[in-house]
Design an enzyme around this catalytic site. Structure first.
Site, PDB file in Angstrom:
ATOM      1  N   GLY A  24       0.698  -1.293  -0.019  1.00 29.47           N
ATOM      2  CA  GLY A  24      -0.029   0.001   0.014  1.00 29.47           C
ATOM      3  C   GLY A  24       0.742   1.235   0.058  1.00 29.47           C
ATOM      4  O   GLY A  24       0.262   2.344   0.412  1.00 29.47           O
ATOM      5  N   ASN A  26       2.146   2.899  -2.405  1.00 26.80           N
ATOM      6  CA  ASN A  26       1.590   3.937  -3.473  1.00 26.80           C
ATOM      7  C   ASN A  26       0.217   4.478  -2.974  1.00 26.80           C
ATOM      8  O   ASN A  26       0.047   5.569  -3.275  1.00 26.80           O
ATOM      9  CB  ASN A  26       1.520   3.059  -4.932  1.00 26.80           C
ATOM     10  CG  ASN A  26       2.600   2.975  -5.533  1.00 26.80           C
ATOM     11  OD1 ASN A  26       3.037   3.809  -6.204  1.00 26.80           O
ATOM     12  ND2 ASN A  26       3.093   1.678  -5.765  1.00 26.80           N
ATOM     13  N   MET A 101      -2.757  -7.975  -7.860  1.00 30.88           N
ATOM     14  CA  MET A 101      -2.299  -9.018  -8.544  1.00 30.88           C
ATOM     15  C   MET A 101      -2.909 -10.145  -9.337  1.00 30.88           C
ATOM     16  O   MET A 101      -2.813 -11.242  -9.536  1.00 30.88           O
ATOM     17  CB  MET A 101      -0.969  -9.623  -7.850  1.00 30.88           C
ATOM     18  CG  MET A 101       0.076  -9.020  -7.209  1.00 30.88           C
ATOM     19  SD  MET A 101       0.738  -7.730  -8.419  1.00 30.88           S
ATOM     20  CE  MET A 101       2.321  -8.636  -8.764  1.00 30.88           C
ATOM     21  N   HIS A 120       2.780  -0.353 -13.161  1.00 36.34           N
ATOM     22  CA  HIS A 120       3.619  -1.223 -13.518  1.00 36.34           C
ATOM     23  C   HIS A 120       5.237  -1.058 -13.153  1.00 36.34           C
ATOM     24  O   HIS A 120       5.557   0.086 -13.836  1.00 36.34           O
ATOM     25  CB  HIS A 120       3.404  -1.998 -14.780  1.00 36.34           C
ATOM     26  CG  HIS A 120       4.082  -3.242 -14.985  1.00 36.34           C
ATOM     27  ND1 HIS A 120       3.926  -4.431 -14.435  1.00 36.34           N
ATOM     28  CD2 HIS A 120       5.365  -3.579 -15.817  1.00 36.34           C
ATOM     29  CE1 HIS A 120       4.704  -5.299 -14.875  1.00 36.34           C
ATOM     30  NE2 HIS A 120       5.533  -4.968 -15.547  1.00 36.34           N
TER      31      HIS A 120
HETATM   32  C1  GAR Z   1       4.296  -1.708  -6.849  1.00 34.63           C
HETATM   33  O1  GAR Z   1       5.834  -1.765  -7.173  1.00 34.63           O
HETATM   34  C2  GAR Z   1       3.678  -1.607  -8.269  1.00 34.63           C
HETATM   35  O2  GAR Z   1       4.443  -1.511  -9.426  1.00 34.63           O
HETATM   36  C3  GAR Z   1       3.640  -3.320  -8.357  1.00 34.63           C
HETATM   37  O3  GAR Z   1       3.222  -3.760  -7.260  1.00 34.63           O
HETATM   38  C4  GAR Z   1       3.830  -2.920  -6.333  1.00 34.63           C
HETATM   39  C5  GAR Z   1       2.979  -2.531  -5.103  1.00 34.63           C
HETATM   40  O4  GAR Z   1       3.483  -1.922  -4.164  1.00 34.63           O
HETATM   41  N1  GAR Z   1       2.435  -3.771  -9.382  1.00 34.63           N
HETATM   42  C6  GAR Z   1       2.938  -4.801 -10.041  1.00 34.63           C
HETATM   43  O5  GAR Z   1       3.924  -5.685 -10.266  1.00 34.63           O
HETATM   44  C7  GAR Z   1       1.578  -5.043 -11.248  1.00 34.63           C
HETATM   45  N2  GAR Z   1       2.175  -5.651 -11.930  1.00 34.63           N
HETATM   46  P1  GAR Z   1       2.562  -1.084  -3.082  1.00 34.63           P
HETATM   47  O6  GAR Z   1       1.569  -1.991  -2.442  1.00 34.63           O
HETATM   48  O7  GAR Z   1       3.658  -0.728  -2.068  1.00 34.63           O
HETATM   49  O8  GAR Z   1       1.949  -0.144  -3.652  1.00 34.63           O
END
Ligand code: GAR
Length: 217
Positions: A24, A26, A101, A120
């Site tokens: 979380g 982001n 995911m 991504h």
């Molecule tokens: C992020 O790095 C995002 O780019 C990646 O998951 C992470 C989530 O982090 N997403 C993917 O790989 C989608 N294909 P967060 O939960 O700390 O925001």
């Protein structure tokens, strides 16, 4: 196709629904951008498919409604119908995926057509799918980065809203590269959402044309 953001701010602030599987971080940076007034929007609901998703805790810290929706025993279609119901009750204008995911069903995508964003950790169309960090290292690229894109029916394939390149250093491990990309993501996602909400986005084929309001974070 897209929402309009004119008129009285209080009345028309776009409502964002976030769906997450992960830590979380982001989401935290999106909420900070809302709190600071940089992002003229409201995050009204956070949904997660993992009971221990950090996103749920962060939502609580910021006083945002949040809910774990258990995928056990539901088909993808059934699960997405539950998500749609929750987003509909919250009257969401824009769906933002942060580390979600699972692939969304066609019915979900058509309900929020061109109003679902994903981040991504690579410069798409390179290194789609899982573990884009290891993919970049194994390929031996000098640059990778982050992409914010509209979600369509295929994985990591919709029109691109915003990209930021990140260098790969010779001594990088998966973890050091991941940390560098994710630091970039935390600035890029709020900026991309702001551009998307304020920049009159319009599609020409798969090219997204967008005005760039003052997006300096
Ligand atoms: C992020 O790095 C995002 O780019 C990646 O998951 C992470 C989530 O982090 N997403 C993917 O790989 C989608 N294909 P967060 O939960 O700390 O925001």
């Amino acid at each position: 196709m897209f929402m309009s953001c004119g008129g009285s701010e209080e009345r028309v602030l776009p409502k964002i629904g976030v769906i997450s599987s992960g830590r979380g971080e982001n989401l935290r940076h999106i909420l900070k951008a809302v709190q600071s007034g940089y992002l003229k929007a409201r995050v009204v609901i956070v949904l997660a498919n993992q009971p221990d998703a950090g996103a749920l805790q962060i939502a609580r810290e910021y006083g945002v409604a949040s809910e774990f929706i258990d995928p056990a025993g539901s088909s993808r279609q059934e699960y997405d119908q539950i998500l749609l119901e929750r987003l509909g009750i919250a009257n969401v204008d824009l769906v933002v995926l942060t580390g979600y995911m699972r692939l969304l069903s066609p019915a979900f995508i058509s309900r929020y057509k061109n109003r679902i964003l994903n981040i991504h950790p690579a410069l798409l169309p390179s290194f789609k799918g899982v573990d884009a960090f290891s993919q970049a290292l194994q390929y031996g690229v000098c640059w990778t980065g982050t992409t914010i894109h509209i979600v369509d029916e295929d994985m990591d394939s919709g029109p691109i809203v915003y990209q930021v390149p990140v260098p790969v250093r010779p001594d990088d491990t998966r973890e050091t590269l991941k940390a560098r990309i994710q630091r970039t993501e935390y600035r890029a996602y709020p900026r991309a959402i702001k551009m998307f909400l304020e920049g009159r986005p319009r599609l020409e084929g798969r090219r997204l044309l967008i005005d760039r309001p003052d997006t300096v974070l």
